[in-house]
Design a protein around this motif. Sequence first.
Motif, mmCIF file in Angstrom:
data_model
loop_
_atom_site.group_PDB
_atom_site.id
_atom_site.type_symbol
_atom_site.label_atom_id
_atom_site.label_comp_id
_atom_site.label_asym_id
_atom_site.label_seq_id
_atom_site.Cartn_x
_atom_site.Cartn_y
_atom_site.Cartn_z
ATOM 1 N N ALA A 57 0.815 -1.222 0.000
ATOM 2 C CA ALA A 57 0.000 0.000 0.000
ATOM 3 C C ALA A 57 0.846 1.269 0.000
ATOM 4 N N ARG A 58 2.127 1.168 0.314
ATOM 5 C CA ARG A 58 3.025 2.315 0.183
ATOM 6 C C ARG A 58 3.222 2.698 -1.278
ATOM 7 N N PHE A 59 2.985 1.754 -2.180
ATOM 8 C CA PHE A 59 3.323 1.951 -3.583
ATOM 9 C C PHE A 59 2.122 1.954 -4.522
ATOM 10 N N GLU A 60 1.025 1.345 -4.109
ATOM 11 C CA GLU A 60 -0.151 1.271 -4.977
ATOM 12 C C GLU A 60 -1.369 0.874 -4.149
ATOM 13 N N PRO A 61 -2.574 1.100 -4.691
ATOM 14 C CA PRO A 61 -3.779 0.701 -3.962
ATOM 15 C C PRO A 61 -3.842 -0.811 -3.744
ATOM 16 N N VAL A 62 -4.410 -1.196 -2.620
ATOM 17 C CA VAL A 62 -4.617 -2.609 -2.305
ATOM 18 C C VAL A 62 -6.105 -2.852 -2.109
ATOM 19 N N LYS A 63 -6.617 -3.849 -2.818
ATOM 20 C CA LYS A 63 -8.009 -4.274 -2.673
ATOM 21 C C LYS A 63 -7.997 -5.608 -1.933
ATOM 22 N N LEU A 64 -8.509 -5.603 -0.726
ATOM 23 C CA LEU A 64 -8.437 -6.772 0.142
ATOM 24 C C LEU A 64 -9.818 -7.407 0.282
ATOM 25 N N VAL A 65 -9.970 -8.595 -0.289
ATOM 26 C CA VAL A 65 -11.215 -9.349 -0.133
ATOM 27 C C VAL A 65 -11.258 -9.908 1.285
ATOM 28 N N VAL A 66 -12.377 -9.675 1.965
ATOM 29 C CA VAL A 66 -12.512 -10.101 3.356
ATOM 30 C C VAL A 66 -13.830 -10.855 3.523
ATOM 31 N N ASP A 67 -13.733 -12.061 4.061
ATOM 32 C CA ASP A 67 -14.954 -12.778 4.399
ATOM 33 C C ASP A 67 -15.724 -11.960 5.443
ATOM 34 N N PRO A 68 -17.054 -11.886 5.329
ATOM 35 C CA PRO A 68 -17.825 -11.065 6.278
ATOM 36 C C PRO A 68 -17.550 -11.380 7.743
ATOM 37 N N SER A 69 -17.110 -12.595 8.026
ATOM 38 C CA SER A 69 -16.848 -12.979 9.416
ATOM 39 C C SER A 69 -15.550 -12.400 9.961
ATOM 40 N N ALA A 70 -14.716 -11.820 9.083
ATOM 41 C CA ALA A 70 -13.372 -11.420 9.506
ATOM 42 C C ALA A 70 -13.076 -9.946 9.284
ATOM 43 N N VAL A 71 -14.096 -9.143 9.092
ATOM 44 C CA VAL A 71 -13.883 -7.723 8.809
ATOM 45 C C VAL A 71 -13.168 -7.025 9.964
ATOM 46 N N ALA A 72 -13.528 -7.363 11.184
ATOM 47 C CA ALA A 72 -12.947 -6.682 12.345
ATOM 48 C C ALA A 72 -11.437 -6.879 12.413
ATOM 49 N N SER A 73 -10.967 -8.099 12.199
ATOM 50 C CA SER A 73 -9.527 -8.350 12.280
ATOM 51 C C SER A 73 -8.784 -7.659 11.146
ATOM 52 N N ALA A 74 -9.384 -7.609 9.960
ATOM 53 C CA ALA A 74 -8.742 -6.921 8.837
ATOM 54 C C ALA A 74 -8.629 -5.428 9.109
ATOM 55 N N LYS A 75 -9.685 -4.836 9.632
ATOM 56 C CA LYS A 75 -9.656 -3.405 9.952
ATOM 57 C C LYS A 75 -8.625 -3.096 11.026
ATOM 58 N N ALA A 76 -8.471 -4.002 11.970
ATOM 59 C CA ALA A 76 -7.560 -3.761 13.086
ATOM 60 C C ALA A 76 -6.096 -3.782 12.657
ATOM 61 N N LEU A 77 -5.769 -4.594 11.654
ATOM 62 C CA LEU A 77 -4.369 -4.796 11.293
ATOM 63 C C LEU A 77 -3.944 -4.096 10.009
ATOM 64 N N CYS A 78 -4.893 -3.752 9.165
ATOM 65 C CA CYS A 78 -4.555 -3.143 7.877
ATOM 66 C C CYS A 78 -4.789 -1.644 7.912
ATOM 67 N N GLY A 79 -3.957 -0.924 7.185
ATOM 68 C CA GLY A 79 -4.042 0.526 7.174
ATOM 69 C C GLY A 79 -5.340 1.037 6.580
ATOM 70 N N PRO A 80 -5.699 2.281 6.890
ATOM 71 C CA PRO A 80 -6.969 2.848 6.418
ATOM 72 C C PRO A 80 -7.019 3.059 4.914
ATOM 73 N N ASN A 81 -5.857 3.013 4.258
ATOM 74 C CA ASN A 81 -5.834 3.210 2.805
ATOM 75 C C ASN A 81 -6.027 1.909 2.034
ATOM 76 N N ILE A 82 -6.269 0.808 2.738
ATOM 77 C CA ILE A 82 -6.522 -0.475 2.089
ATOM 78 C C ILE A 82 -8.030 -0.679 1.973
ATOM 79 N N GLU A 83 -8.494 -0.902 0.746
ATOM 80 C CA GLU A 83 -9.929 -1.071 0.495
ATOM 81 C C GLU A 83 -10.363 -2.485 0.866
ATOM 82 N N LEU A 84 -11.350 -2.593 1.743
ATOM 83 C CA LEU A 84 -11.886 -3.893 2.134
ATOM 84 C C LEU A 84 -13.127 -4.196 1.294
ATOM 85 N N ILE A 85 -13.139 -5.375 0.690
ATOM 86 C CA ILE A 85 -14.244 -5.800 -0.168
ATOM 87 C C ILE A 85 -14.829 -7.071 0.436
ATOM 88 N N GLU A 86 -16.042 -7.002 0.931
ATOM 89 C CA GLU A 86 -16.645 -8.150 1.610
ATOM 90 C C GLU A 86 -17.190 -9.158 0.601
#
Length: 350
Positions: A57-86
């Motif tokens: 994400a320092r170099f380009e956008p990141v699109k992170l597919v996240v299972d609906p059951s795991a959104v909280a852990s992804a948000k906690a560990l990944c930067g705000p500039n990473i797009e979460l796609i459920e």
Amino acid sequence: MQQNGIQNSGWTMPAEWVTHAATWMVWPHNKALWESGWRVTLPQVQEDFARVANAIARFEPVKLVVDPSAVASAKALCGPNIELIELAVNDSWCRDSGPSFVCHPQQGLAGVSWRFNSWGGKSAHDLDESLARRALNHLGLECFGTALSNEGGAIHVDGEGTLITTESVLLNPNRNPGVTKAEIEEIFTRLLGVKKTIWLPGDPDYVTGDMTDGHVDGVCAFARPGVLLVDATHDQQSVYAEVARENRRALELATDAQGRKFELIELYEATDAVDTEAEVFCASYTNFYIANGAVIMPAYGIDADKVAAEVLAQAFPGREVVPVRINHLAHGGGGVHCITQQQPAWPVRG
């Protein structure tokens, strides 16, 4: 082999080093899968994935597919500039279950959805088999299907018509029983614009225990057309040593689509990092990922990391080499390249 893919010509798969619009990844969430015998915990693996995502994400956008059951852990560990796609998923190897993006000079960007069967039916894939199509739908891009069982980690392209793959994967009865090399090559030509397919042995006797049966992205990787980083081992007595020698021998004898012999640069494995009690462990430095202006390199906290980084810096002048610790991820049998998938920018450039 009946196909329902692209009917027109002109589509090609760009090399990994062209400018990206984004990198796709899938967040690990399947605790039973990761903790069933791989000597790691899911939180440890998630930390490794997050390190990779945040580095890219320092170099380009990141699109992170996240299972609906795991959104909280992804948000906690990944930067705000990473797009979460459920999207509901089984596993987290986006290189294999995600789309292979292709481009057309008039029609723009689209993607190929290979028939994903979880490396020959080795784990549940009822959700992942449709991930490529759903990701392309999310982008509003056309999806080209095929009956060929394949994974993104099983192919490397140079953007000039050359594709490298392994016999132990694509000719494996657990993928494509009865399908010939000629039939597979025709599919690559039609779907990816390939002019020449180079077949490596891969891991024909499955001596490494690699769940993928010998993906090419653990064997070699293009630095640029005509130049390959090749996996090597200092442990010449290991079961893998002969596998590495046979793959290198095949590359030494090969020429690419432009008729060039390959320049081969050895990249020695992280042997000292291997957990000898683990079921599998990915120690291949060739499993790096090329991002915009950077090479994201698997690292293990050992002296060999520095040597590998120096080799990659020489192979990729002008790109920053970014080592990222993946010791826990490696217990799943994959590395940085296995969990990433590039989406080229359109128009293609760089």
